[in-house]
Design a protein around this motif. Structure first.
Motif, mmCIF file in Angstrom:
data_model
loop_
_atom_site.group_PDB
_atom_site.id
_atom_site.type_symbol
_atom_site.label_atom_id
_atom_site.label_comp_id
_atom_site.label_asym_id
_atom_site.label_seq_id
_atom_site.Cartn_x
_atom_site.Cartn_y
_atom_site.Cartn_z
ATOM 1 N N GLY A 258 0.815 -1.201 0.000
ATOM 2 C CA GLY A 258 0.000 0.000 0.000
ATOM 3 C C GLY A 258 0.850 1.253 0.000
ATOM 4 N N LEU A 259 1.706 1.372 -1.000
ATOM 5 C CA LEU A 259 2.596 2.525 -1.148
ATOM 6 C C LEU A 259 2.739 2.863 -2.627
ATOM 7 C CD1 LEU A 259 5.577 1.812 1.298
ATOM 8 C CD2 LEU A 259 3.899 3.658 1.499
ATOM 9 N N VAL A 264 8.649 3.017 -3.161
ATOM 10 C CA VAL A 264 9.230 1.694 -2.946
ATOM 11 C C VAL A 264 10.498 1.506 -3.777
ATOM 12 C CG1 VAL A 264 8.819 -0.785 -3.198
ATOM 13 C CG2 VAL A 264 7.002 0.707 -2.350
ATOM 14 N N SER A 265 10.493 1.968 -5.022
ATOM 15 C CA SER A 265 11.627 1.740 -5.912
ATOM 16 C C SER A 265 12.885 2.428 -5.420
ATOM 17 C CB SER A 265 11.290 2.217 -7.328
ATOM 18 O OG SER A 265 10.981 3.608 -7.326
ATOM 19 N N ARG A 266 12.744 3.525 -4.668
ATOM 20 C CA ARG A 266 13.933 4.212 -4.151
ATOM 21 C C ARG A 266 14.707 3.358 -3.164
ATOM 22 N NH1 ARG A 266 10.508 8.885 -3.722
ATOM 23 N NH2 ARG A 266 10.322 8.486 -1.482
ATOM 24 N N GLY A 277 -1.504 1.729 -8.880
ATOM 25 C CA GLY A 277 -2.405 2.827 -8.581
ATOM 26 C C GLY A 277 -1.667 3.935 -7.875
ATOM 27 N N PRO A 278 -2.357 5.004 -7.460
ATOM 28 C CA PRO A 278 -1.671 6.120 -6.808
ATOM 29 C C PRO A 278 -0.937 5.708 -5.534
ATOM 30 C CG PRO A 278 -3.901 6.736 -7.468
ATOM 31 C CD PRO A 278 -3.799 5.256 -7.649
ATOM 32 N N ARG A 299 10.001 -4.018 6.178
ATOM 33 C CA ARG A 299 10.561 -2.700 6.509
ATOM 34 C C ARG A 299 9.782 -1.564 5.869
ATOM 35 N NH1 ARG A 299 14.559 -1.250 2.284
ATOM 36 N NH2 ARG A 299 14.500 -2.887 0.702
ATOM 37 N N PHE A 300 8.959 -1.867 4.870
ATOM 38 C CA PHE A 300 8.096 -0.838 4.301
ATOM 39 C C PHE A 300 6.892 -0.638 5.215
ATOM 40 C CE2 PHE A 300 10.278 -2.611 0.572
ATOM 41 C CZ PHE A 300 10.807 -1.448 0.034
#
Length: 338
Positions: A258-259, A264-266, A277-278, A299-300
């Motif tokens: 849910g991000l 996330v890619s960073r 989605g957004p 960790r996210f």
């Protein structure tokens, strides 16, 4: 025709650019006669440059290896590249820091002012990753011994120090030397490693060079085996991922977070992130174990939906029980973890 001194420098630069130069081609490039080329070659020999002549239809000249290092001639880009390489040599972990600094000072002193200015404006600060203990240094003599055995394809014998000091229950037994067929000397994450076929264990091994004490003499020559996967970089990367050297991470799973995908890619170096989605994205990630993969995804700070496989769901459940036990009162007796 250029002056003799300028022509000699041009000739030296050409001889350093490639191994063999036909005499006729050298004369054409320098716009002189073959006889002048022969005289200039003799002058360079008098200055200590080991230039040998070779015969044949395209007989010519070759700058050979000698007993001493004569003055070298670099073009502008080569000189700048050399200076930059020497600046970052302090992170090589090869015990050459002082020698690299002296070499850089020598190169800088003989540079033209225009190049010296370029080097002085490019100050490289090599920052190593934080570590509890600094990476151990490897003596340059050890690296030379290992690389020589790799090049000569000779069996190498060495003592291999344990990763940790012997425990109190260690009986002090002498460990026999390792016998390997060395294939590649590589650097990874600031450390040096020897990739070799272990003759006693009949398998591929990766040895830390700082723990190796070579024994002499080396053993017989061998015919190199084919490295799994055929590429040393891929093989070493797979070994450090916990794989057998043949492919990707041993554990790989897929989740929906849910991000936003950009967030996330960073923080995902070796995964695949797909925007859904957004504030929703798909993440495919690998790790050396299923609990390790679940912890990396956890960790996210977001809701997690496991797409698969089932082993990843089980790992999340296992960690959930472990974290719940860690959060209970210290005096309470936590339930056992299966």
């Amino acid at each position: 025709m250029p002056k003799t001194s300028a022509r000699l420098l041009s000739l030296l630069s050409l001889l350093q650019a490639r191994r063999d130069w036909p005499g006729a081609l050298l004369a054409e490039r320098l716009e002189v006669s073959p006889r002048t080329v022969r005289r200039d070659v003799d002058r360079l020999r008098e200055l200590g440059y080991p230039i040998v002549a070779f015969k044949g239809p395209d007989g010519g000249y070759r700058l050979d290896a000698g007993t001493v290092l004569p003055p070298l001639l670099f073009d502008d880009e080569q000189a700048v590249a050399l200076a930059i390489a020497l600046q970052v040599a302090t992170t090589a972990g090869a015990g050459i820091e002082e020698a690299a600094a002296r070499a850089l000072n020598t190169v800088r002193q003989v540079m033209p002012a225009r190049l010296r200015h370029r080097i002085d404006t490019l100050q490289v600060t090599a920052v190593e990753r934080p570590a509890i203990r600094p990476d151990p240094q490897v003596g340059s003599s050890v690296l030379m011994t290992l690389s020589a055995a790799v090049h000569a394809r000779e069996v190498l014998r060495f003592d291999y120090a344990p990763a940790y000091p012997p425990g109190a229950d260690d009986n002090g037994a002498q460990t026999p030397p390792r016998r390997v067929q060395p294939h590649h000397l590589v650097t990874w994450g600031g450390r040096w490693y020897l990739v070799a076929w272990d003759l006693d264990r009949e398998d591929w091994r990766t040895f830390r060079a700082d723990r190796i004490t070579p024994r002499t003499p080396t053993g017989p020559r061998f015919t190199p085996r084919e490295l799994p996967g055929g590429e040393v970089a891929a093989f070493v990367a797979s070994r450090f991922r916990g794989s057998d050297g043949y492919g990707d991470w041993p554990c790989r799973g897929e989740v929906i977070l849910g991000l936003p995908a950009a967030a996330v890619s960073r923080h995902t170096r070796d995964g695949v992130v797909e925007e859904l989605g957004p504030n929703r994205c798909r993440l495919v990630l690998g790790s050396w174990s299923w609990p390790g993969l679940a912890a990396a995804i956890g960790r996210f700070d977001a809701d997690i939906e496991v797409v698969g496989p089932a082993e990843l769901k089980d790992a999340f459940a296992h960690l959930a029980r472990r974290y719940a036990n860690a959060a209970t009162d210290a005096s309470a007796t936590p339930p056992p973890i299966p």
